[in-house]
Design an enzyme around this catalytic site. Sequence first.
Site, PDB file in Angstrom:
ATOM      1  N   ASN A   7     107.573 -19.837 -29.526  1.00 55.60           N
ATOM      2  CA  ASN A   7     106.205 -20.230 -29.212  1.00 55.60           C
ATOM      3  C   ASN A   7     105.391 -18.934 -29.127  1.00 55.60           C
ATOM      4  O   ASN A   7     105.502 -18.186 -28.157  1.00 55.60           O
ATOM      5  CB  ASN A   7     106.144 -20.999 -27.889  1.00 55.60           C
ATOM      6  CG  ASN A   7     104.733 -21.416 -27.517  1.00 55.60           C
ATOM      7  OD1 ASN A   7     103.774 -20.669 -27.701  1.00 55.60           O
ATOM      8  ND2 ASN A   7     104.588 -22.608 -26.965  1.00 55.60           N
ATOM      9  N   GLU A  34     102.544 -23.468 -31.160  1.00 57.35           N
ATOM     10  CA  GLU A  34     101.287 -23.064 -30.521  1.00 57.35           C
ATOM     11  C   GLU A  34     100.591 -21.975 -31.342  1.00 57.35           C
ATOM     12  O   GLU A  34     100.260 -20.905 -30.845  1.00 57.35           O
ATOM     13  CB  GLU A  34     101.517 -22.614 -29.074  1.00 57.35           C
ATOM     14  CG  GLU A  34     100.295 -22.813 -28.209  1.00 57.35           C
ATOM     15  CD  GLU A  34     100.554 -22.617 -26.716  1.00 57.35           C
ATOM     16  OE1 GLU A  34      99.559 -22.557 -25.985  1.00 57.35           O
ATOM     17  OE2 GLU A  34     101.733 -22.518 -26.301  1.00 57.35           O
ATOM     18  N   ASP A 147     109.416 -25.844 -28.880  1.00 62.52           N
ATOM     19  CA  ASP A 147     109.034 -25.852 -27.475  1.00 62.52           C
ATOM     20  C   ASP A 147     108.989 -27.315 -27.038  1.00 62.52           C
ATOM     21  O   ASP A 147     108.047 -28.030 -27.343  1.00 62.52           O
ATOM     22  CB  ASP A 147     107.669 -25.182 -27.307  1.00 62.52           C
ATOM     23  CG  ASP A 147     107.169 -25.203 -25.872  1.00 62.52           C
ATOM     24  OD1 ASP A 147     107.854 -25.793 -24.998  1.00 62.52           O
ATOM     25  OD2 ASP A 147     106.086 -24.653 -25.612  1.00 62.52           O
ATOM     26  N   ASN A 149     108.882 -28.345 -23.936  1.00 62.78           N
ATOM     27  CA  ASN A 149     108.197 -28.527 -22.653  1.00 62.78           C
ATOM     28  C   ASN A 149     108.989 -29.442 -21.724  1.00 62.78           C
ATOM     29  O   ASN A 149     108.428 -30.271 -21.009  1.00 62.78           O
ATOM     30  CB  ASN A 149     106.772 -29.054 -22.872  1.00 62.78           C
ATOM     31  CG  ASN A 149     105.752 -27.922 -22.973  1.00 62.78           C
ATOM     32  OD1 ASN A 149     105.802 -26.961 -22.225  1.00 62.78           O
ATOM     33  ND2 ASN A 149     104.838 -28.040 -23.936  1.00 62.78           N
ATOM     34  N   ASP A 218     112.483 -24.015 -24.332  1.00 70.34           N
ATOM     35  CA  ASP A 218     112.562 -23.903 -25.790  1.00 70.34           C
ATOM     36  C   ASP A 218     114.008 -24.155 -26.202  1.00 70.34           C
ATOM     37  O   ASP A 218     114.928 -23.489 -25.713  1.00 70.34           O
ATOM     38  CB  ASP A 218     112.118 -22.509 -26.236  1.00 70.34           C
ATOM     39  CG  ASP A 218     110.718 -22.180 -25.753  1.00 70.34           C
ATOM     40  OD1 ASP A 218     109.755 -22.520 -26.459  1.00 70.34           O
ATOM     41  OD2 ASP A 218     110.593 -21.599 -24.648  1.00 70.34           O
ATOM     42  N   ASP A 247     103.996 -15.736 -23.620  1.00 75.90           N
ATOM     43  CA  ASP A 247     104.700 -16.039 -22.377  1.00 75.90           C
ATOM     44  C   ASP A 247     106.064 -16.677 -22.641  1.00 75.90           C
ATOM     45  O   ASP A 247     106.820 -16.952 -21.709  1.00 75.90           O
ATOM     46  CB  ASP A 247     103.858 -16.930 -21.452  1.00 75.90           C
ATOM     47  CG  ASP A 247     103.140 -18.049 -22.166  1.00 75.90           C
ATOM     48  OD1 ASP A 247     103.396 -18.265 -23.366  1.00 75.90           O
ATOM     49  OD2 ASP A 247     102.302 -18.722 -21.532  1.00 75.90           O
TER      50      ASP A 247
END
Length: 259
Positions: A7, A34, A147, A149, A218, A247
């Site tokens: 990401n 992203e 990712d 989440n 991830d 991040d």
Amino acid sequence: MKIASFNVNGINGRLPVLIRWLEETKADVVCLQELKSAHEKFPRRELERAGYGAIWLGQKSWNGVAILARGVTPLETGRGLGGADDDLQSRYIEGIVNGILIGCLYVPNGNPAPGPKFDYKLRWLHRLTHHANELLSLDVPVILAGDYNIIPSDIDVYKPERWRDDALFRMEVRKAFHSLLDQGWIDALRDLHPGERIYTFWDYFRNAWSRDAGLRIDHLLVSPHLAGNILAAGVDRQVRGWEKASDHAPVWIQLSEAD
């Protein structure tokens, strides 16, 4: 064959970080999430100069996914998840590289939960679960990387008690993740490191990186065809410490040649 997921949190703003990492890792396939880039603003030429062909699905300001392959351009097989024609968010792209079908995904964050964003996340995960089952029925080697989440379990978060009501850790999304594993998908990193505390994300706030207050969100899920081909798996943690870093840190697996 080395396959990674990263990401990048804005591909154009962090392009020097991405290019540096690509030069160091020489991964064969990289799934990016992203992008935060309009489709026409994707840095295709810069990536080609770094040795990578790409397919991508951009979206201005938010979301966006891409698959890079070293020395070749992935053969695109699909973009977007079925089941919701009105869903315009750029969160899924799929292609073939070296005989492996690869889905790159960016699951919605879902916060605040409960609420409309969390409901959308659950619907998206339901569609993903359905599509993942269809991919398994193809009887070919597949990887779903991205990712998610989702924090799958307590060992994947620095202080589980602080995250119980967060959309990344609520029981509904953990159940959705484990329903994928129940289909036969293998969480490659956890499969090779069953008891190790491993993180892939550290927030920019509250000195999370320096305190190692991280999350593992991830993931690379591999189909049963590849279960015996996973040689290694890890996280390039050092990338998170670079100047102007995302991040997230890249997570990767190394595969032997698929049967």
